[in-house]
Design a protein around this motif. Sequence first.
Motif, PDB file in Angstrom:
ATOM      1  N   MET A 191      39.395  34.342  26.631  1.00 17.16           N
ATOM      2  CA  MET A 191      40.807  34.532  26.874  1.00 17.16           C
ATOM      3  C   MET A 191      40.979  35.506  28.039  1.00 17.16           C
ATOM      4  N   GLY A 192      41.968  35.243  28.908  1.00 15.77           N
ATOM      5  CA  GLY A 192      42.233  36.084  30.064  1.00 15.77           C
ATOM      6  C   GLY A 192      42.980  37.350  29.677  1.00 15.77           C
ATOM      7  N   LEU A 193      43.362  38.078  30.681  1.00 17.39           N
ATOM      8  CA  LEU A 193      44.085  39.325  30.475  1.00 17.39           C
ATOM      9  C   LEU A 193      45.558  39.061  30.159  1.00 17.39           C
ATOM     10  N   THR A 194      46.174  39.963  29.406  1.00 19.98           N
ATOM     11  CA  THR A 194      47.606  39.856  29.151  1.00 19.98           C
ATOM     12  C   THR A 194      48.351  40.222  30.430  1.00 19.98           C
ATOM     13  N   LYS A 195      49.639  39.900  30.497  1.00 25.61           N
ATOM     14  CA  LYS A 195      50.430  40.236  31.685  1.00 25.61           C
ATOM     15  C   LYS A 195      50.425  41.741  31.926  1.00 25.61           C
ATOM     16  N   ALA A 196      50.484  42.527  30.857  1.00 25.43           N
ATOM     17  CA  ALA A 196      50.497  43.988  31.006  1.00 25.43           C
ATOM     18  C   ALA A 196      49.177  44.514  31.561  1.00 25.43           C
ATOM     19  N   GLU A 197      48.087  43.802  31.324  1.00 27.79           N
ATOM     20  CA  GLU A 197      46.771  44.228  31.799  1.00 27.79           C
ATOM     21  C   GLU A 197      46.484  43.784  33.239  1.00 27.79           C
ATOM     22  N   GLN A 198      47.235  42.818  33.740  1.00 21.05           N
ATOM     23  CA  GLN A 198      46.992  42.305  35.084  1.00 21.05           C
ATOM     24  C   GLN A 198      47.548  43.280  36.115  1.00 21.05           C
ATOM     25  N   GLU A 199      46.713  43.611  37.107  1.00 20.40           N
ATOM     26  CA  GLU A 199      47.119  44.576  38.121  1.00 20.40           C
ATOM     27  C   GLU A 199      46.661  44.124  39.496  1.00 20.40           C
ATOM     28  N   THR A 200      47.249  44.741  40.519  1.00 16.98           N
ATOM     29  CA  THR A 200      46.848  44.496  41.896  1.00 16.98           C
ATOM     30  C   THR A 200      46.729  45.844  42.600  1.00 16.98           C
ATOM     31  N   VAL A 201      45.610  46.037  43.285  1.00 15.28           N
ATOM     32  CA  VAL A 201      45.358  47.285  44.005  1.00 15.28           C
ATOM     33  C   VAL A 201      45.096  46.937  45.464  1.00 15.28           C
ATOM     34  N   TYR A 211      42.412  43.948  45.536  1.00 17.13           N
ATOM     35  CA  TYR A 211      41.821  43.609  44.235  1.00 17.13           C
ATOM     36  C   TYR A 211      42.970  43.185  43.337  1.00 17.13           C
ATOM     37  N   THR A 212      42.827  42.048  42.662  1.00 19.28           N
ATOM     38  CA  THR A 212      43.873  41.628  41.738  1.00 19.28           C
ATOM     39  C   THR A 212      43.296  40.929  40.521  1.00 19.28           C
ATOM     40  N   SER A 213      43.953  41.175  39.404  1.00 18.50           N
ATOM     41  CA  SER A 213      43.659  40.428  38.187  1.00 18.50           C
ATOM     42  C   SER A 213      44.894  39.632  37.767  1.00 18.50           C
ATOM     43  N   ASP A 214      45.898  39.595  38.649  1.00 16.03           N
ATOM     44  CA  ASP A 214      47.118  38.817  38.422  1.00 16.03           C
ATOM     45  C   ASP A 214      46.806  37.356  38.747  1.00 16.03           C
ATOM     46  N   LYS A 268      37.479  35.826  50.456  1.00 17.78           N
ATOM     47  CA  LYS A 268      37.245  36.261  49.084  1.00 17.78           C
ATOM     48  C   LYS A 268      35.905  36.975  49.067  1.00 17.78           C
ATOM     49  N   VAL A 269      35.912  38.234  48.649  1.00 14.71           N
ATOM     50  CA  VAL A 269      34.715  39.061  48.661  1.00 14.71           C
ATOM     51  C   VAL A 269      33.978  38.939  47.338  1.00 14.71           C
ATOM     52  N   GLU A 270      34.726  38.942  46.252  1.00 17.25           N
ATOM     53  CA  GLU A 270      34.097  38.972  44.940  1.00 17.25           C
ATOM     54  C   GLU A 270      34.986  38.272  43.918  1.00 17.25           C
ATOM     55  N   GLU A 271      34.342  37.676  42.921  1.00 20.18           N
ATOM     56  CA  GLU A 271      35.068  37.025  41.835  1.00 20.18           C
ATOM     57  C   GLU A 271      34.435  37.473  40.520  1.00 20.18           C
ATOM     58  N   VAL A 300      37.919  33.078  35.403  1.00 16.60           N
ATOM     59  CA  VAL A 300      38.113  34.085  36.439  1.00 16.60           C
ATOM     60  C   VAL A 300      39.137  35.084  35.932  1.00 16.60           C
ATOM     61  N   VAL A 301      38.774  36.370  35.938  1.00 23.93           N
ATOM     62  CA  VAL A 301      39.700  37.405  35.460  1.00 23.93           C
ATOM     63  C   VAL A 301      40.166  38.320  36.592  1.00 23.93           C
ATOM     64  N   SER A 302      39.435  38.365  37.694  1.00 23.61           N
ATOM     65  CA  SER A 302      39.873  39.168  38.836  1.00 23.61           C
ATOM     66  C   SER A 302      39.109  38.737  40.081  1.00 23.61           C
ATOM     67  N   CYS A 303      39.702  39.063  41.223  1.00 25.37           N
ATOM     68  CA  CYS A 303      39.078  38.746  42.515  1.00 25.37           C
ATOM     69  C   CYS A 303      39.375  39.878  43.488  1.00 25.37           C
ATOM     70  N   GLU A 304      38.504  40.002  44.480  1.00 23.62           N
ATOM     71  CA  GLU A 304      38.738  40.946  45.560  1.00 23.62           C
ATOM     72  C   GLU A 304      38.732  40.176  46.864  1.00 23.62           C
TER      73      GLU A 304
END
Length: 126
Positions: free
Chosen positions: A1-11, A24-27, A48-51, A59-63
């Motif tokens: 299961m992926g991240l909840t909306k509250a856990e998804q972030e972008t830096v 970096y984002t997990s959205d 895309k640097v990293e997945e 996929v839960v986040s990418c950079e």
Amino acid sequence: MGLTKAEQETVINFSRGDQAVSVYTSDTRLINRYDSYVENEEYPGWKKVEEHRNQAGEVVSCEYRIPRKLLRLLKKERPVREYTEEQKEALRARLAEIRKRKQESMDIEEDDDDDTEEMIEEEIES
């Protein structure tokens, strides 16, 4: 299961002397959007640097790395356009016409492909 909306972030990270920006984002919405930029030649510079994936393989986040000139922070919120019903109807008609022309051009290309296939088949038979 992926991240909840509250856990998804972008830096977004960059330094004054660097010409590239690290994003970096997990959205999941942004991951899908940024992946489309990476895959499209119309958006040069997107890499895309990293997945990162969870144990289920999702996929839960990418950079990503992008040129700094693509980063834009707004001073203020853009105003929301208010359309009258007449303007909305004109926009709908315009969009319908664009879609119609696009479909017609696709139909013409398909007909051209059919003609080409027939010519090739005739060449093969003779």
